[in-house]
Write an enzyme that holds these catalytic residues in place. Structure first.
Site, short mmCIF file in Angstrom:
data_model
loop_
_atom_site.label_atom_id
_atom_site.label_comp_id
_atom_site.label_asym_id
_atom_site.label_seq_id
_atom_site.Cartn_x
_atom_site.Cartn_y
_atom_site.Cartn_z
N LYS A 108 -6.78 3.89 9.39
CA LYS A 108 -5.85 3.55 8.32
C LYS A 108 -6.65 3.20 7.08
CE LYS A 108 -2.20 0.45 6.91
NZ LYS A 108 -1.12 -0.42 7.32
N LYS A 125 -3.63 7.64 8.84
CA LYS A 125 -2.70 7.24 7.78
C LYS A 125 -3.45 6.95 6.50
CE LYS A 125 0.42 3.49 6.72
NZ LYS A 125 0.74 2.13 6.99
C1 PBG Z 1 1.74 -2.89 7.32
C2 PBG Z 1 2.06 -1.49 7.03
C3 PBG Z 1 1.97 -0.80 5.81
C4 PBG Z 1 2.46 0.47 6.05
C5 PBG Z 1 2.81 0.55 7.41
N1 PBG Z 1 2.53 -0.67 7.99
C6 PBG Z 1 1.57 -1.26 4.46
C7 PBG Z 1 0.18 -1.68 4.21
O1 PBG Z 1 -0.69 -1.59 5.07
O2 PBG Z 1 -0.03 -2.17 3.10
C8 PBG Z 1 2.62 1.56 5.02
C9 PBG Z 1 3.66 2.58 5.31
C10 PBG Z 1 4.02 3.44 4.16
O3 PBG Z 1 3.47 3.37 3.04
O4 PBG Z 1 4.94 4.24 4.35
N2 PBG Z 1 0.41 -3.22 7.47
#
Ligand code: PBG
Length: 356
Positions: free
Chosen positions: A223, A278
């Protein structure tokens, strides 16, 4: 197969011989016509290498307290924040379309947000209540819950802070508590999205210790600290407090690819059942590498910012939103995704049902 020979065609001698015999030269360019197979709908369908189906879709939804009307997310046209009752109904629609699983994200009442995000471990928080209601109404639909503190913290970071820094091990302990209440509420999959070190193994231990050995872990393995999460932070209200402070001390540097393989290898060693890359489209190379290297069920998150870009361009008439969505999802499959989390899941499922 000798590619060089195919490109070069038959030898000069063969061509000359054919010319002398008066026949059409065998090697007349272009002997290989790639367009032949593209010429008909039936041959395009036969030759298609990957196929998007409804079985590839995971629908992320937002749930909020109260029984007021559902509220739109302005930066994500078409996406709603649902009450628990509305969420049950919406998941019914997803189930009827054959969507295998949903991912539940909470919009937490600002009054319940704290420095330590302790509401995340409340067995009656909005996520747990939504999970119980959705599971009771639609037991056949897989429910995925994030393990991360950001929707619950007053500062919008994914973990506990000490001197302004997110501290790893204390955060992991909080994630274990959060995972337990979510699993006890009936969610099928815990999806740690926080990028703390060691969290997958710790969550596995916590689940197993509580007799929840059947609960799966889908790790957000690679991520990235991405600007494409902006609209999601609007939706859950975690962006304002975060301000200009980013998440780059725990989420990955977008410039790195090899590191994604190390992250994923660690999560697998700690017991992840499924892994994820992601964001989505800008990271298809990472997705491909992760799938090639590990062959695990591998998912991609077509994130909020990617969805917003499509919708904004479509609203301006700059591209065909439906076509661009279906193409994007097909590209995830080509790059090796076993499934895709997308806010366009309902639209895509409808399109697939009507024949593409
Ligand atoms: C929480 C989380 C996030 C997303 C999914 N889980 C935001 C982040 O990490 O700031 C993002 C999902 C999206 O942008 O569609 N940690």
């Amino acid at each position: 197969m000798n590619i060089r020979a195919i490109l070069d065609g038959p030898s000069h001698a063969t061509t000359l011989a054919a010319e002398h015999s008066g026949a059409r030269p065998l090697g007349a360019y272009p002997r290989t016509r790639m367009r032949r197979m593209r010429g008909d709908d039936w041959s395009r369908r036969l030759a298609r290498e990957t196929q998007l189906s409804v079985n590839d879709l995971i629908w992320p939804i937002f749930v909020q307290d109260g029984e007021t009307a559902e509220t739109a997310v302005p930066s994500m046209p078409g996406v709603m924040r649902y009450s628990v009752t509305q969420a049950v109904k919406a998941v019914g629609e997803a189930a009827a379309l054959g969507i295998p699983a949903i991912a539940v994200f909470p919009v937490v009442d600002p009054a319940l947000k704290t420095e330590d995000g302790r509401e995340s471990a409340n067995p009656d928080n909005i996520v747990c209540r939504a999970v119980r209601a959705i599971k009771a109404a639609h037991p056949q639909v897989g429910i995925i819950c994030d393990a991360a503190l950001d929707p619950f913290t007053s500062h919008g970071q994914d973990g506990l802070l000490k001197d302004g820094e997110v501290i790893n091990d204390e955060t992991v302990a909080a994630l274990m508590r959060q995972s337990l209440v979510q699993a006890q509420a009936g969610c099928d999959v815990i999806a740690p999205s926080d990028m703390m070190d060691g969290r997958v193994g710790a969550i596995r231990d916590a689940l197993d210790g509580a007799g929840l050995t059947h609960v799966k872990i889908l790790s957000y393995s690679a991520k990235y600290a991405s600007a494409f999460y902006g609209p999601f932070r609007d939706a859950v209200g975690s962006g304002t407090a975060l301000g200009l402070k980013g998440k780059q001390t725990y989420q990955m540097d977008p410039a790195n690819g090899d590191e994604a393989l190390r992250e994923t290898a660690l999560d697998i060693a700690e017991g992840a059942d499924m892994v994820m890359v992601k964001p989505g489209l800008p990271y298809l190379d990472v997705l491909w590498r992760v799938k090639e290297a590990f062959k695990l069920p591998t998912f991609a998150y077509h994130v909020s910012g990617e969805y917003a870009m499509l919708k904004a361009a479509a609203a301006n008439g700059w591209l065909d939103g439906d076509k661009a969505l279906m193409e994007s999802l097909a590209c995830f499959k080509r790059a090796g995704a076993d499934g895709i989390l997308t806010y366009g899941a309902i639209d895509a499922a409808k399109k697939l049902k009507s024949g593409g």
